[in-house]
Design a protein around this motif. Structure first.
Motif, mmCIF file in Angstrom:
data_model
loop_
_atom_site.group_PDB
_atom_site.id
_atom_site.type_symbol
_atom_site.label_atom_id
_atom_site.label_comp_id
_atom_site.label_asym_id
_atom_site.label_seq_id
_atom_site.Cartn_x
_atom_site.Cartn_y
_atom_site.Cartn_z
ATOM 1 N N ARG A 58 -7.153 13.003 11.586
ATOM 2 C CA ARG A 58 -7.132 11.878 10.640
ATOM 3 C C ARG A 58 -8.571 11.526 10.278
ATOM 4 O O ARG A 58 -9.470 11.621 11.117
ATOM 5 C CB ARG A 58 -6.459 10.669 11.280
ATOM 6 C CG ARG A 58 -4.970 10.841 11.417
ATOM 7 C CD ARG A 58 -4.327 9.510 11.632
ATOM 8 N NE ARG A 58 -4.586 8.612 10.504
ATOM 9 C CZ ARG A 58 -4.229 7.342 10.458
ATOM 10 N NH1 ARG A 58 -3.597 6.805 11.478
ATOM 11 N NH2 ARG A 58 -4.494 6.594 9.411
ATOM 12 N N ASP A 59 -8.778 11.087 9.076
ATOM 13 C CA ASP A 59 -10.164 10.832 8.646
ATOM 14 C C ASP A 59 -10.860 9.764 9.500
ATOM 15 O O ASP A 59 -12.045 9.862 9.784
ATOM 16 C CB ASP A 59 -10.238 10.481 7.146
ATOM 17 C CG ASP A 59 -9.630 9.145 6.796
ATOM 18 O OD1 ASP A 59 -8.836 8.606 7.607
ATOM 19 O OD2 ASP A 59 -9.947 8.625 5.704
ATOM 20 N N ASP A 60 -10.054 8.793 9.970
ATOM 21 C CA ASP A 60 -10.644 7.699 10.765
ATOM 22 C C ASP A 60 -11.246 8.193 12.080
ATOM 23 O O ASP A 60 -12.090 7.522 12.672
ATOM 24 C CB ASP A 60 -9.568 6.656 11.091
ATOM 25 C CG ASP A 60 -8.725 6.322 9.888
ATOM 26 O OD1 ASP A 60 -8.858 5.224 9.362
ATOM 27 O OD2 ASP A 60 -7.952 7.212 9.443
HETATM 28 ZN ZN ZN Z 1 -7.415 7.103 7.520
#
Ligand code: ZN
Ligand code: PRT
Length: 303
Positions: A58-60
């Motif tokens: 996930r980008d986070d």
């Molecule tokens: Zn995200």
């Protein structure tokens, strides 16, 4: 977190598994000649022809993976990066990294928006409001810098519906085309952060092999990004108008001039234009006497 052992000869790069940055990240690697088979089915994939392994997440999670040194590199939006870096700094966690390249995709802005009907003349009108956002750090920093006292309400998604639900008076959210704001009868009143995707690197030192691979990757990324706007232009020019025509070519140096068989009055001109060639430019070239104007895309460039 205990020190992480990474392979010494292969770079580990974290990219978004599924979302707005995934396709562009993979396309960039492909344009750099890095072959990846059947992405997304596995968490970790080895490139066949380049010493890099891809971690799909996930980008986070990407800033943390890079700042903790679990990955050497990551491709992530500057918005997520800056938010995470501020959060980690405030929590006393490792937050060092370097931006190796800002990339030509993922462009958006983080903006404060209010209901369309709400009057607004200056930032002072935000005083005392409840502002819903998924970016509490960036929003809080902006409000503090502007000396505005407002309540930041942190939501993990669907921020744009918060005013309608009575959860907030305003929002601070990412905007690209602006259609989500419009659909929710909101208007942007202030941009607080501009963002693009970025290739970031951990502050841990790289082995000589990895460092060499990174240099090659960066030089290829530069080649792809330079070529993105650049065009190869070919045209026929009357000799008498050559000087004027050359002046009209955007960002080009030293064109190739070739004789034209059977026509002494004209030459063929070939040039690389570093900037976009618009219809207006072609129309001006034609007006100056150019004919048979061809504009071709350039796939890769090494200067
Ligand atoms: Zn995200
Ligand atoms: O599942 P995962 O956590 O990996 O993905 P995600 O859902 O958190 O992120 P994703 O895939 O939506 O976005 C990834 C990154 O893309 C963001 O962090 C930004 O860097 C970048 N990006 C670029 C955007 C947008 N444009 C964008 N428009 N991210 C989100 N949006 C959303 C915005 O939040 C709003 O809901 O799109 C809506 C507004 O779009 P417009 O076009 O209507 O203005």
């Amino acid at each position: 977190m205990p020190p992480v052992t990474l392979p010494t000869d292969r770079l580990r790069l974290a990219i978004q598994k599924s979302g707005r940055l995934s396709t562009d990240s993979l396309d960039l690697l492909k344009s750099c000649g890095i072959k990846i088979k059947a992405p997304k089915e596995k968490l970790l994939l080895h490139a066949d022809n380049f010493p890099v392994d891809l971690l799909f997440v996930r980008d986070d999670d990407i800033p943390q993976l890079v700042m903790d040194g679990v990955c050497d590199l990551g491709i992530v939006g500057q918005n997520v990066l800056e938010e995470s870096s501020l959060e980690r700094r405030n929590a006393g966690s490792r937050h060092a990294y370097s931006v190796e390249r800002v990339l030509d995709f993922g462009g958006c802005r983080l903006a404060i928006a209010i209901p369309e009907e709400r009057p607004f003349s200056s930032l002072k009108d935000l005083e005392g409001l409840r502002i819903a956002t998924s970016y509490p750090q960036l929003t809080g920093r902006f409000l503090a810098e502007q000396n505005i006292k407002a309540d930041v309400v942190t939501l993990s998604g669907s921020v744009e519906i918060a005013p309608r639900l009575g959860l907030a008076d305003a929002i601070c959210d990412l905007v690209s085309s602006g259609s989500t704001l419009e659909a929710n009868k909101l208007r942007a009143v202030e941009t607080i952060f501009k963002s693009k995707a970025a290739l970031i690197r951990s502050d841990r030192s790289l082995t000589a092999e990895k460092s060499h691979a990174l240099d090659i990757m960066l030089s290829r990324i530069d080649g792809v990004q330079k070529a993105a706007d650049a065009k190869y232009i070919m045209l026929h020019a009357p000799k008498a108008a050559l000087a004027e025509i050359r002046k009209l070519l955007p960002g080009s140096e030293n064109p190739t001039i070739l004789p034209l068989a059977g026509d002494d009055t004209k030459v063929a001109l070939h040039a690389v234009c570093q900037e976009a060639v618009f219809w207006e430019t072609m129309e001006s070239l034609k007006k100056a006497g150019a004919s048979s104007i061809l504009v071709l895309p350039i796939e890769k460039m090494m200067l």
